[in-house]
Scaffold this active site. Sequence first.
Site, PDB file in Angstrom:
ATOM      1  CD  GLU A  63       0.594   5.418  -1.169  1.00  0.00           C
ATOM      2  OE1 GLU A  63       1.501   5.547  -0.085  1.00  0.00           O
ATOM      3  OE2 GLU A  63      -0.546   5.352  -0.995  1.00  0.00           O
ATOM      4  CG  HIS A  66       2.629   8.728   2.231  1.00  0.00           C
ATOM      5  ND1 HIS A  66       2.385   9.161   3.381  1.00  0.00           N
ATOM      6  CD2 HIS A  66       1.653   8.281   1.472  1.00  0.00           C
ATOM      7  CE1 HIS A  66       0.963   8.752   3.403  1.00  0.00           C
ATOM      8  NE2 HIS A  66       0.699   8.282   2.404  1.00  0.00           N
ATOM      9  CG  HIS A  88      -2.087   1.103   1.240  1.00  0.00           C
ATOM     10  ND1 HIS A  88      -2.915   1.224   2.094  1.00  0.00           N
ATOM     11  CD2 HIS A  88      -2.144   2.281   0.258  1.00  0.00           C
ATOM     12  CE1 HIS A  88      -3.571   2.517   1.848  1.00  0.00           C
ATOM     13  NE2 HIS A  88      -3.332   2.991   0.767  1.00  0.00           N
TER      14      HIS A  88
END
Length: 279
Positions: free
Chosen positions: A122, A126, A69
């Site tokens: 992502e 992040h 994930h």
Amino acid sequence: MWTDSFGFLLFMIVLSSNYAYSVSVKDKYAWDLLIFTQQWPQTVCKEWKQHNPSHKCSLPSNPEIWTIHGVWPTKLHTIGPAYCNRSWHFDPEAVKSIEAPLTQLWTNIEGDTETYALWSHEWTKHGTCAAELEPLNSEFKYFSNGLNWMRKYTMSDILAASKIVPSNEVQYTLVNIYLAVTTKLRVNPAIECRNVDGKSWLVEIRICFNKTLHLTDCDGIKGFKHKSAPYDHETIVTDILTNCDPQQKILYPKDYRPVAPFVIVQLYKLVSWLQWFTL
């Protein structure tokens, strides 16, 4: 003299303001550890379809494997940081050479979304924060590191080593899953469930790394509570970091994709031929 003093004072005020701003920005984007989150595609797909029955899932070709994930820099006892550099946009060309393994191991289960939707999200949310570390300071390094961790710490193998395998009949206890991970990795994970139709479905397992990229306990990450769960009639396992109900068995479902019509037709032909042949 007065003009010189005023100019110096103004200079010091500006300098102090800039310093305070830089400190506040640095604190805003500070983080303590990386959460490496693996997800079980069958549960993710079920949840995706539950939001809208018309949703389609893009499941990995290997139905027995977990997928990534994300790799999330996290400050203990809080969420984030996130979007540390909004000008650093995702570039598909930067990961072109590893796109094949990314597709298999960092799969975008939500099949109705754009091809690069998950990776783009992502990276921008992040990856731009993880880039503080030299081993993660580019798209290629960030995603490659995730792939390397997946190959080394895949939950498919870790759970199977404790005889925890996908099943549509057998259910597992929270302690079974927790001990499977801690026995193998010697650190505390975070175990996430989804409650669907009154049942507890295993959806994610998170393991954590410090800034030297070594495994560490996930204790202190937000969104989970330390819970106690019965192991046998005499033993209680404490401090399991989870959102799962420790009293409820957990579903770890097998691939439930329907058999393709072509396969059904071929099986029907084979059965018909065998019936004719044995007459």
